[in-house]
Design an enzyme around this catalytic site. Structure first.
Site: not given
Ligand code: ARG
Length: 459
Positions: A157, A278, A284, A291
């Site tokens: 979970h 970024s 970043k 992704e």
């Protein structure tokens, strides 16, 4: 003007829109090599069986090699008016060798031709998928070997469950990918029958030798039913289903990498080579490759659904609907190979933060099960009672704002008087993982056995 291939019964050529919806050359040119290989095998068979004169066949087979070199050299001009790769090749062959080229299509149809070409193409992709999977498995093995005894939290979970080893987690993916590779292997074995010689749908009256062409193209045997041979796209569907499952596995791992590389987790650092920055936020470092791998499942699974949907209502044998099999499959294959390669690169480069992993492994009462097991083993308590006692101890620790190992013996005894100092041995994460020696368990000794087995398998 009427079409050169079937102009006999046509007075007019196609409307421009007809040509646009009908032509497949923009994408099926990717099967040029397979088309020429198939035609060369078919031609050789036509000579061997005496169906076409040997000198014509020699000219055809030579001419086909010239066409291939033009295609590979980038000097070939594709024509949408010639619809597809099959007619583009044949038309150019006619320019090169003259009327003899017209004998190549004896005892053959584009229906068995396209099924053969596409099968050869998909078969190559099955092999490429297996190679890509094995490369990723080797990268994971490298990580597993380095960290066979690093501890990290195991989750259910996405809540801390029990400590596991880094090696064990890496090897879980090696197992999944092993099943993926075996799905491609199974599918490859099943698909390896030759459609060539099924002709349009019914076979042919010419004395062809289907065993000869089957063998020349590396198939195990000719497909047994000519209707089935030209109507079958199971091989592409099996490729797409196996690809979907594999991409799903990659997506799950990609999701973990996204989570693990966040500032909140800090389990891993991804390399600069597989991250992006970024344009506005200087701090970043984004896990874009992960992704995108996570997203690739969408188009791969989409291709699978699309082709299933194309096929599901088609009466036997060939229908033009089936031309829609290729773009989807090409796209899915390209993206699967890309996802595998990107994942391999990320896994090779990524650096585990061993200290964060261990700190996280020890938090969240992760050794509560070890405590309950100790009560069962040492005090001969029924497991349900041990579960209850441990629950009370977790509650006590939570109230005191500490973790289980931080409780004093007095704290422990306030919940159950028979608990002894020895309980603290099982509360450490290293002891916890070392104790899980059951077959397939997370103990470093078991993980090393799994690693050795896969090393032997993968060479
Ligand atoms: N371009 C077609 C395809 O991709 C080749 C087969 C055409 N056969 C036919 N009967 N029109 O499926």
């Amino acid at each position: 003007k009427a079409n050169t291939m079937w102009g006999g019964r046509f007075a007019a050529g196609p409307d421009a829109i007809m040509e646009a919806i009908n032509a497949s050359i923009s994408f099926d040119q990717r099967m040029a090599r397979q088309d020429i290989e198939g035609s060369r095998a078919h031609a050789a068979m036509l000579a061997a069986t005496g169906i076409v004169d040997g000198s014509d066949v020699e000219a055809i087979r030579e001419g086909l090699l010239t066409v291939l070199s033009e295609i590979e050299g980038g000097t070939f001009t594709y024509s949408a008016a010639l619809e597809d790769i099959h007619m583009n090749v044949e038309s150019r062959l006619t320019e090169i060798v003259g009327p003899a080229a017209g004998r190549l299509h004896t005892a053959r149809s584009r229906n068995d031709q396209v099924a053969t070409d596409f099968k050869l193409w998909v078969r190559d992709q099955m092999d490429a998928a297996i190679t890509g999977i094995e490369a990723l498995q080797r990268a994971l093995l490298g990580q597993a070997e380095a960290g066979a005894d690093w501890v990290m939290p195991g989750f259910t979970h996405l809540q801390t469950a029990q400590p596991v080893t880094w090696g064990h987690h890496m090897m879980a993916y090696v197992e999944m990918l092993g099943r993926d590779a075996s799905r491609f292997r199974d599918a490859r074995t099943r698909m390896n029958t030759s459609p060539l010689g099924a002709a349009a749908l019914a076979g042919t009256s010419f004395p062809i030798d289907r065993d000869m062409t089957s063998k020349a193209l590396g198939f195990d045997r000719p497909a047994a039913n000519s209707l089935d041979a030209v109507a079958d796209r199971d091989f592409a569907l099996e490729f797409l289903s196996a690809a979907s499952i594999c991409a799903m596995h990659l997506s799950r791992f990609a999701e973990e990498l996204v989570i693990w590389s966040s500032a909140q987790f800090r389990f891993v650092a991804l390399s600069d080579r597989f991250s992006t920055g970024s344009s506005i936020m200087p701090q970043k470092k984004n896990p874009d490759a992960a992704e995108l791998i996570r997203a690739k499942i969408g188009r791969i699974f989409g291709a699978n659904v699309a082709l299933m949907t194309v096929m599901k209502g088609l009466p036997l044998a060939y229908s033009k609907d089936m031309q829609e099999d290729k773009e989807q499959t090409f796209d899915a294959a390209d993206n699967l190979m890309l996802a595998l390669a990107a994942m391999e690169g990320m896994v090779r480069d990524m650096e585990a933060n061993v200290a964060s992993l261990e700190a996280a492994a020890a938090s969240g009462f992760s050794t509560a099960t070890d405590l309950a097991d100790w009560l069962v083993r040492t005090l001969d308590m029924p497991f349900r009672e041990a579960h209850h006692v441990t629950g009370s101890l977790v509650k006590l620790a939570e109230d005191k704002g500490c973790d289980l190992p931080d409780l004093t013996l007095a704290d422990m005894r306030s919940v159950h008087g028979d608990i002894t100092q020895a309980v603290f041995d099982v509360l450490g994460v290293h002891n916890s993982v070392a104790s899980r020696v059951s077959y397939g368990g997370t103990a470093p000794v078991r993980v090393r056995e799994q690693i050795a087995q896969w090393r032997a398998e993968l060479g």
